[in-house]
Scaffold this motif. Structure first.
Motif, PDB file in Angstrom:
ATOM      1  N   ALA A  39       1.145  -1.259  -0.136  1.00 35.42           N
ATOM      2  CA  ALA A  39       0.199   0.144  -0.124  1.00 35.42           C
ATOM      3  C   ALA A  39       0.981   1.208  -0.517  1.00 35.42           C
ATOM      4  CB  ALA A  39      -0.814   0.206   1.357  1.00 35.42           C
ATOM      5  N   ALA A  40       1.543   1.361   0.738  1.00 37.33           N
ATOM      6  CA  ALA A  40       2.663   2.202   0.755  1.00 37.33           C
ATOM      7  C   ALA A  40       3.643   2.835  -0.344  1.00 37.33           C
ATOM      8  CB  ALA A  40       3.847   2.022   1.632  1.00 37.33           C
ATOM      9  N   ASN A  41       4.236   1.485  -1.232  1.00 39.88           N
ATOM     10  CA  ASN A  41       5.055   1.889  -2.415  1.00 39.88           C
ATOM     11  C   ASN A  41       3.889   2.472  -3.515  1.00 39.88           C
ATOM     12  OD1 ASN A  41       6.894   0.958  -1.727  1.00 39.88           O
ATOM     13  ND2 ASN A  41       6.859  -1.324  -2.136  1.00 39.88           N
ATOM     14  N   ILE A  42       2.522   1.744  -3.336  1.00 42.36           N
ATOM     15  CA  ILE A  42       1.781   2.090  -4.309  1.00 42.36           C
ATOM     16  C   ILE A  42       1.268   4.037  -4.359  1.00 42.36           C
ATOM     17  CG2 ILE A  42      -1.380   2.329  -4.714  1.00 42.36           C
ATOM     18  CD1 ILE A  42      -1.278  -0.470  -4.488  1.00 42.36           C
ATOM     19  N   VAL A  43       0.926   4.435  -2.625  1.00 43.06           N
ATOM     20  CA  VAL A  43       0.899   5.503  -2.601  1.00 43.06           C
ATOM     21  C   VAL A  43       2.048   6.444  -3.063  1.00 43.06           C
ATOM     22  CG1 VAL A  43       0.511   7.650  -0.554  1.00 43.06           C
ATOM     23  CG2 VAL A  43      -0.804   5.334  -0.612  1.00 43.06           C
ATOM     24  N   VAL A  44       3.672   6.121  -3.289  1.00 42.25           N
ATOM     25  CA  VAL A  44       4.328   6.237  -3.235  1.00 42.25           C
ATOM     26  C   VAL A  44       3.854   6.950  -4.955  1.00 42.25           C
ATOM     27  CG1 VAL A  44       7.237   6.350  -3.928  1.00 42.25           C
ATOM     28  CG2 VAL A  44       6.270   5.589  -1.293  1.00 42.25           C
ATOM     29  N   GLY A  45       4.009   5.430  -5.701  1.00 40.41           N
ATOM     30  CA  GLY A  45       3.866   5.329  -7.341  1.00 40.41           C
ATOM     31  C   GLY A  45       2.940   7.219  -7.749  1.00 40.41           C
ATOM     32  N   VAL A  97      11.136   8.086   2.020  1.00 42.98           N
ATOM     33  CA  VAL A  97      10.537   8.983   3.236  1.00 42.98           C
ATOM     34  C   VAL A  97      11.165   9.734   3.132  1.00 42.98           C
ATOM     35  CG1 VAL A  97      11.448   9.019   6.032  1.00 42.98           C
ATOM     36  CG2 VAL A  97      10.153   6.587   5.208  1.00 42.98           C
ATOM     37  N   PHE A  98      12.536  10.334   2.659  1.00 42.56           N
ATOM     38  CA  PHE A  98      12.816  11.488   2.702  1.00 42.56           C
ATOM     39  C   PHE A  98      12.463  12.147   1.285  1.00 42.56           C
ATOM     40  CE2 PHE A  98      15.538  14.568  -0.075  1.00 42.56           C
ATOM     41  CZ  PHE A  98      15.965  15.743   1.360  1.00 42.56           C
ATOM     42  N   PHE A  99      12.108  12.226   0.361  1.00 42.60           N
ATOM     43  CA  PHE A  99      11.389  12.173  -0.419  1.00 42.60           C
ATOM     44  C   PHE A  99       9.374  12.822  -0.461  1.00 42.60           C
ATOM     45  CE2 PHE A  99      14.906  11.605  -3.240  1.00 42.60           C
ATOM     46  CZ  PHE A  99      14.948  12.753  -3.668  1.00 42.60           C
ATOM     47  N   LEU A 100       9.483  11.465   0.355  1.00 34.90           N
ATOM     48  CA  LEU A 100       8.016  12.255   0.208  1.00 34.90           C
ATOM     49  C   LEU A 100       7.989  13.039   2.210  1.00 34.90           C
ATOM     50  CD1 LEU A 100       6.349   8.342   1.192  1.00 34.90           C
ATOM     51  CD2 LEU A 100       5.941  10.204  -0.160  1.00 34.90           C
ATOM     52  N   ALA A 101       9.035  12.897   2.918  1.00 29.15           N
ATOM     53  CA  ALA A 101       8.649  14.628   3.397  1.00 29.15           C
ATOM     54  C   ALA A 101       8.823  15.709   2.663  1.00 29.15           C
ATOM     55  CB  ALA A 101       9.751  14.413   4.792  1.00 29.15           C
ATOM     56  N   CYS A 102      10.093  15.737   1.548  1.00 29.71           N
ATOM     57  CA  CYS A 102       9.855  17.054   0.674  1.00 29.71           C
ATOM     58  C   CYS A 102       8.646  17.271  -0.058  1.00 29.71           C
ATOM     59  CB  CYS A 102      10.678  15.875   0.033  1.00 29.71           C
ATOM     60  SG  CYS A 102      12.977  16.513   0.434  1.00 29.71           S
ATOM     61  N   LEU A 117      -1.158  15.832   2.020  1.00 28.69           N
ATOM     62  CA  LEU A 117      -1.892  14.701   2.647  1.00 28.69           C
ATOM     63  C   LEU A 117      -1.781  13.759   1.943  1.00 28.69           C
ATOM     64  CD1 LEU A 117      -4.399  14.319   4.272  1.00 28.69           C
ATOM     65  CD2 LEU A 117      -5.954  14.504   2.795  1.00 28.69           C
ATOM     66  N   PRO A 118      -1.903  13.550   0.653  1.00 23.86           N
ATOM     67  CA  PRO A 118      -1.124  12.260   0.187  1.00 23.86           C
ATOM     68  C   PRO A 118       0.844  11.842   0.887  1.00 23.86           C
ATOM     69  CG  PRO A 118      -2.076  13.519  -1.422  1.00 23.86           C
ATOM     70  CD  PRO A 118      -1.863  13.944  -0.185  1.00 23.86           C
ATOM     71  N   ALA A 119       1.314  12.447   0.949  1.00 25.76           N
ATOM     72  CA  ALA A 119       2.741  12.648   1.397  1.00 25.76           C
ATOM     73  C   ALA A 119       2.669  11.839   2.870  1.00 25.76           C
ATOM     74  CB  ALA A 119       3.245  13.621   0.996  1.00 25.76           C
ATOM     75  N   VAL A 120       1.553  12.400   3.591  1.00 29.18           N
ATOM     76  CA  VAL A 120       1.783  12.139   5.116  1.00 29.18           C
ATOM     77  C   VAL A 120       0.942  10.746   5.418  1.00 29.18           C
ATOM     78  CG1 VAL A 120       0.734  12.353   7.393  1.00 29.18           C
ATOM     79  CG2 VAL A 120       1.661  14.695   5.873  1.00 29.18           C
ATOM     80  N   ILE A 121      -0.110  10.692   4.439  1.00 33.15           N
ATOM     81  CA  ILE A 121      -0.500   9.009   4.333  1.00 33.15           C
ATOM     82  C   ILE A 121      -0.171   8.246   3.488  1.00 33.15           C
ATOM     83  CG2 ILE A 121      -1.716   7.926   2.764  1.00 33.15           C
ATOM     84  CD1 ILE A 121      -4.011  10.155   3.187  1.00 33.15           C
ATOM     85  N   GLY A 122       0.922   8.336   2.864  1.00 32.38           N
ATOM     86  CA  GLY A 122       2.200   7.502   2.628  1.00 32.38           C
ATOM     87  C   GLY A 122       3.507   7.174   3.727  1.00 32.38           C
TER      88      GLY A 122
END
Length: 118
Positions: free
Chosen positions: A4-10, A79-84, A106-111
Motif C-alpha cells: 500500500a505504501a509503495n502504491i501511494v508513493v507511485g 521517507v526523505f522525498f515524501l517529507a520533501c 495529505l497524500p505524502a503524510v499518508i504515504g
C-alpha cells in the motif's frame, strides 16, 4: 502494508510528473491555467518561472521512483522525498493556495504513515 505504501508513493510520483508536464510544457494552455487558476497574461509572463517549478516537481518524482526501484533498500529515500513533498505542500498551502495541502501534503503524510507501519 508495504505494498500500500509503495502504491501511494507511485501515485504521488505520477502526480508530480503530471505537475511537471503542466508547469514545464503546458503552462500557457487552458488546461494548466484552469488547474492553477491563472489568466492568459499571467501564464505568459510567468512561464519561465513555472518551468523551473516543474523541474523541481520532476526531481521529487525522480526521488520517489528511485526509492521504489531500490525496493526495501529504498525505505530512507522514500521517507526523505515524501517529507520533501509534504514540506513543499505546506509551504505552497501557506503561500499560494490552501488546496495544495490536500493535493500534496495529505497524500505524502499518508504515504509516510504507511511506510512507518511497514
Amino acid at each position: 502494508m508495504m505494498l500500500a505504501a509503495n502504491i501511494v508513493v507511485g501515485l504521488i510520483a505520477a502526480l508530480h510528473i503530471y505537475i511537471l508536464v503542466l508547469e514545464m510544457f503546458l503552462w500557457t494552455t487552458p488546461r494548466a491555467r484552469r488547474a492553477f487558476g491563472t489568466t492568459p497574461e499571467f501564464a505568459e509572463a510567468t512561464k519561465v518561472l513555472a518551468a523551473n517549478q516543474g523541474l523541481y516537481n520532476g526531481f521529487l518524482a525522480a526521488g520517489l521512483i528511485w526509492g521504489l526501484v531500490l525496493g526495501d533498500a529504498g525505505f530512507g529515500v522514500k521517507v526523505f522525498f515524501l517529507a520533501c513533498v509534504a514540506v513543499a505542500g505546506l509551504y505552497g498551502g501557506a503561500t499560494a493556495s490552501k488546496r495544495i495541502v490536500f493535493i500534496q501534503t495529505l497524500p505524502a503524510v499518508i504515504g509516510l504513515l504507511l511506510l512507518m507501519g511497514r
